[in-house]
Design a protein around this motif. Structure first.
Motif, short mmCIF file in Angstrom:
data_model
loop_
_atom_site.label_atom_id
_atom_site.label_comp_id
_atom_site.label_asym_id
_atom_site.label_seq_id
_atom_site.Cartn_x
_atom_site.Cartn_y
_atom_site.Cartn_z
N TYR A 81 -1.12 0.92 0.18
CA TYR A 81 -2.21 1.29 1.08
C TYR A 81 -1.92 2.62 1.75
O TYR A 81 -0.78 2.93 2.07
CB TYR A 81 -2.41 0.20 2.13
N VAL A 82 -2.99 3.40 1.96
CA VAL A 82 -2.87 4.73 2.54
C VAL A 82 -3.47 4.72 3.93
O VAL A 82 -4.59 4.23 4.14
CB VAL A 82 -3.60 5.78 1.66
N TYR A 83 -2.73 5.28 4.90
CA TYR A 83 -3.16 5.34 6.29
C TYR A 83 -3.23 6.79 6.74
O TYR A 83 -2.35 7.58 6.43
CB TYR A 83 -2.16 4.59 7.18
N GLU A 84 -4.29 7.11 7.47
CA GLU A 84 -4.47 8.45 8.04
C GLU A 84 -4.58 8.27 9.54
O GLU A 84 -5.50 7.60 10.02
CB GLU A 84 -5.73 9.10 7.48
N GLN A 85 -3.62 8.81 10.26
CA GLN A 85 -3.54 8.68 11.71
C GLN A 85 -3.68 7.22 12.15
O GLN A 85 -4.43 6.89 13.07
CB GLN A 85 -4.55 9.58 12.39
N GLY A 86 -2.97 6.34 11.44
CA GLY A 86 -2.93 4.92 11.77
C GLY A 86 -4.11 4.10 11.26
O GLY A 86 -4.13 2.89 11.43
N ARG A 87 -5.08 4.74 10.63
CA ARG A 87 -6.28 4.04 10.15
C ARG A 87 -6.22 3.91 8.63
O ARG A 87 -5.98 4.88 7.92
CB ARG A 87 -7.53 4.84 10.56
N LEU A 88 -6.47 2.70 8.12
CA LEU A 88 -6.46 2.45 6.69
C LEU A 88 -7.63 3.18 6.03
O LEU A 88 -8.78 3.00 6.44
CB LEU A 88 -6.57 0.95 6.43
N ILE A 89 -7.33 4.02 5.02
CA ILE A 89 -8.40 4.80 4.37
C ILE A 89 -8.52 4.54 2.88
O ILE A 89 -9.47 4.99 2.25
CB ILE A 89 -8.22 6.31 4.60
N GLY A 90 -7.56 3.85 2.26
CA GLY A 90 -7.66 3.60 0.83
C GLY A 90 -6.44 2.95 0.24
O GLY A 90 -5.51 2.56 0.95
N ARG A 91 -6.49 2.83 -1.08
CA ARG A 91 -5.38 2.23 -1.83
C ARG A 91 -4.72 3.30 -2.69
O ARG A 91 -5.33 4.32 -3.00
CB ARG A 91 -5.91 1.11 -2.72
N ALA A 92 -3.51 3.01 -3.11
CA ALA A 92 -2.77 3.94 -3.95
C ALA A 92 -1.99 3.15 -4.99
O ALA A 92 -1.73 1.95 -4.82
CB ALA A 92 -1.81 4.78 -3.12
N SER A 93 -1.64 3.81 -6.07
CA SER A 93 -0.76 3.20 -7.06
C SER A 93 0.37 4.18 -7.36
O SER A 93 0.22 5.39 -7.18
CB SER A 93 -1.51 2.84 -8.34
N ILE A 94 1.46 3.63 -7.78
CA ILE A 94 2.64 4.42 -8.13
C ILE A 94 3.04 4.04 -9.54
O ILE A 94 3.05 2.87 -9.91
CB ILE A 94 3.79 4.16 -7.13
N THR A 95 3.34 5.05 -10.35
CA THR A 95 3.80 4.86 -11.72
C THR A 95 4.99 5.78 -11.93
O THR A 95 4.97 6.92 -11.50
CB THR A 95 2.69 5.23 -12.73
N GLN A 96 5.99 5.25 -12.58
CA GLN A 96 7.19 6.05 -12.82
C GLN A 96 7.69 5.78 -14.23
O GLN A 96 7.69 4.65 -14.69
CB GLN A 96 8.27 5.66 -11.81
N VAL A 97 8.08 6.83 -14.92
CA VAL A 97 8.71 6.72 -16.23
C VAL A 97 10.05 7.43 -16.14
O VAL A 97 10.14 8.54 -15.63
CB VAL A 97 7.84 7.37 -17.33
N ASN A 98 11.09 6.77 -16.61
CA ASN A 98 12.45 7.33 -16.58
C ASN A 98 12.99 7.43 -17.99
O ASN A 98 12.77 6.55 -18.80
CB ASN A 98 13.40 6.43 -15.78
N VAL A 99 13.73 8.50 -18.24
CA VAL A 99 14.41 8.67 -19.52
C VAL A 99 15.88 8.91 -19.22
O VAL A 99 16.22 9.75 -18.40
CB VAL A 99 13.82 9.87 -20.29
N GLY A 100 16.74 8.17 -19.88
CA GLY A 100 18.18 8.29 -19.68
C GLY A 100 18.81 6.91 -19.69
O GLY A 100 18.12 5.90 -19.69
#
Length: 179
Positions: A81-100
């Protein structure tokens, strides 16, 4: 089952993990409450993080990020969840790819603080990616006292479970969906 089949199955699993978006049926108050509880856990673990909550223009909290790796490929996925000045404004996703070289799996929570409105706007536009050079600081008591913003952001992670050994290179990519 042969080692080759296990490796191929795992690689397909990782590819699916990072390529398939999380199903979302709309607003879920339980998930939002989970985000608030995660913030409280970060603050309890390190009360000096309060400075970032006061000074940052906004932040994104990812209550659960799941990460796994086998041999030379790994990945991670989570939503938050994304907050702007303490107020909820939207959702977010995180994706990560690793090599090694890597082996194992783990889950963790992550908070990204944005120093200014411009930094948050960059995140919301999708122009935001954390490189291997800007990594999360593992939260322990007092760690935020010696931490500061770098390139307009400060990133903190709180390990939850699992064990993973890695010497990999990768980056985190984010998406934003407003309410």
């Amino acid at each position: 089952m042969s080692v080759k089949r296990v490796v191929i199955s795992f690689l397909i699993f990782i590819a699916g993990l990072v390529a398939v978006p999380e199903a979302d049926a709309g607003w879920n108050p339980h998930k939002e409450d989970h985000a608030r509880q995660t913030v409280k856990l970060f603050q309890k673990t390190d009360p000096s993080l309060d400075r970032f909550f006061r000074e940052a223009y906004g932040y994104t909290v990812f209550p659960d990020v799941y990460k796994g790796g086998l041999f030379l490929l790994g990945g991670a996925r989570g939503s938050g969840y994304v907050y702007e000045q303490g107020r909820l404004i939207g959702r977010a996703s995180i994706t990560q790819v690793n090599v090694g070289p890597q082996l194992g799996g783990q889950s963790f929570a992550e908070i990204i603080f944005f120093r200014s409105r411009e930094d948050l706007e960059r995140f919301k536009k999708g122009d935001f990616e954390l490189s291997a050079q800007l990594s999360a600081i593992i939260v322990t008591a007092g760690v935020a006292t010696a931490s500061d913003f770098a390139d307009g952001v400060a990133v903190f992670a709180l390990p939850k479970s699992g064990l993973m050994a890695e010497a990999s290179v990768g980056g985190q990519k984010f998406t934003f969906k407003p309410y």
